[in-house]
Structure formats: C-alpha cells, structure tokens
Design an enzyme around this catalytic site. Sequence first.
Site, short mmCIF file in Angstrom:
data_model
loop_
_atom_site.label_atom_id
_atom_site.label_comp_id
_atom_site.label_asym_id
_atom_site.label_seq_id
_atom_site.Cartn_x
_atom_site.Cartn_y
_atom_site.Cartn_z
N CYS A 1 41.48 38.65 33.97
CA CYS A 1 41.04 39.54 35.06
C CYS A 1 41.48 39.00 36.43
O CYS A 1 42.02 39.74 37.25
CB CYS A 1 39.53 39.72 35.02
SG CYS A 1 39.00 40.66 33.58
N HIS B 1 33.98 43.89 37.83
CA HIS B 1 33.51 43.43 36.51
C HIS B 1 32.24 44.19 36.13
O HIS B 1 31.37 44.43 36.98
CB HIS B 1 33.20 41.93 36.54
CG HIS B 1 34.35 41.07 36.12
ND1 HIS B 1 34.92 40.12 36.94
CD2 HIS B 1 35.04 41.00 34.94
CE1 HIS B 1 35.91 39.52 36.28
NE2 HIS B 1 36.01 40.03 35.08
N ARG C 1 39.51 29.48 28.74
CA ARG C 1 38.58 28.84 27.80
C ARG C 1 38.89 29.32 26.38
O ARG C 1 38.75 28.58 25.42
CB ARG C 1 37.15 29.22 28.20
CG ARG C 1 36.04 28.53 27.45
CD ARG C 1 34.67 28.98 27.99
NE ARG C 1 34.55 30.44 28.10
CZ ARG C 1 34.29 31.25 27.07
NH1 ARG C 1 34.10 30.76 25.86
NH2 ARG C 1 34.20 32.56 27.26
N GLU D 1 34.75 42.41 42.94
CA GLU D 1 35.25 41.06 43.20
C GLU D 1 35.82 40.95 44.62
O GLU D 1 36.60 41.79 45.05
CB GLU D 1 36.34 40.69 42.18
CG GLU D 1 35.84 40.65 40.74
CD GLU D 1 34.87 39.51 40.48
OE1 GLU D 1 34.78 38.59 41.33
OE2 GLU D 1 34.19 39.55 39.43
N1 PCA Z 1 37.52 40.59 30.97
C1 PCA Z 1 38.28 39.35 30.98
C2 PCA Z 1 39.69 39.75 30.63
C3 PCA Z 1 39.59 41.12 30.07
C4 PCA Z 1 38.24 41.60 30.43
O1 PCA Z 1 37.81 42.74 30.26
C5 PCA Z 1 38.13 38.54 32.26
O2 PCA Z 1 37.07 38.64 32.90
O3 PCA Z 1 39.04 37.81 32.63
#
Ligand code: PCA
Length: 195
Positions: A142, A164, A89, A79
């Site tokens: 996240c 991610h 959501r 990111e």
């Molecule tokens: N993904 C979520 C929160 C926890 C996770 O593993 C997110 O992308 O916000």
Amino acid sequence: MKTLLITGFEPFGGETINPAWEAVKALPEQIGGWQLRKLQIPTVFGLAAARTLACAAECRPDAVLCIGQAGTRSAVTPEYVGINLRHARIADNLGNQPQDEPVVPGGPTAYFATVPVRAMTAAIEAQGIPAAVSYTAGTYVCNDLLYTLLHHYAETLVRAGFIHVPFLPEQAPQGVASMPLAQMIRALEAAVSAL
Ligand code: PCA
C-alpha cells in the site's frame, strides 16, 4: 465531470477477500462531480503501481484514490504520507519480500498525500463512521503504491491519495475490530465527495 481513478487490492496474506475491492466494486459510477473508473490491482510490489499508472495513462484521471486493507485498524484511515521504503513482514502475492529497500532509489524520503486528507476524514466522521488521519501507510504494498503515485504526479495537477479500511466482520478473528461493508461504502462515498 472530473474523472477519479479508484483502486482496490486483490486479497493477500491468505485472505479470500479484500474489503478494499469489495467496497470499491460496490460504489456508484458517479459521486458528486466525479465519474469513477474502478480498478482491481494485484498485491505485488511495483506491479500495483504499474497497473494503476497504465490505467491512468488511458483514462487520464484528475485524481487517483487507492483503497487497501489494514486488518488491525478499527477506523477508516486516510493516509497523510507515503515513504520511500519497502519492508515486508510477509511475502506479496508473487513471493517478493523486500527488506529495507527504497521504492524509488534516490527519491525523496517521503511525500505528503495531495488529496484533502483532513476534509476527507471529517466527511467520513460526519456520517457517524469511525475515521482518523493516519500518519503511516506502513512499508508494504500500500505504501509502495502511494509513494510511487505521489512521486509520479509530483509537480502535476493530478492529486493522489490512499485510504486504509478495516477487516470485514467475516474476516476478523475473535476480538479484532471490523466494519460492515455498507459502512465502508458510505465512508468512501463521503471521502470522494470531499475531494
Ligand atoms: N493492504 C496491504 C497491501 C494490500 C492491501 O489491501 C497494505 O496495507 O500494504
């Protein structure tokens, strides 16, 4: 040896596993010049960052890298940016569902990640694993964690970032992308090596 605090989230949204923690858990204790301190954190607004920073206060990391699940993505995605916005959501694991709230009231609109996002992405791709720079970490837990860390470590030498990962094959509904665990683990090893 430098210390890397690396986190993975607990399952959320009705899932029974989170690939982020499954992959973090399976990493070696050392990668290149980094000693890893692994931490599983709750998928809860505010608390995820509080737990991470409490652990950091004790292990004094040189960098903090957080891993999360992005079930709709087909690649490993470092990111680029965290934004000062909470908008959920679905409820988090404690039932919180903030709508258009700031992460830090009065804080800057956004921070760029302080880990080498492009080098990490290139290192993952060099392993033959799908990877791409992402310019949004969403507005869920996240992003909340990434923004809070970047705010906390602004003006310090501690680097912070977020990656991610897709669903694991056993999680993905028909037609939805996924990635085998072994590939995710190799991707994270490559990313850490590029830190
Ligand atoms: N993904 C979520 C929160 C926890 C996770 O593993 C997110 O992308 O916000």
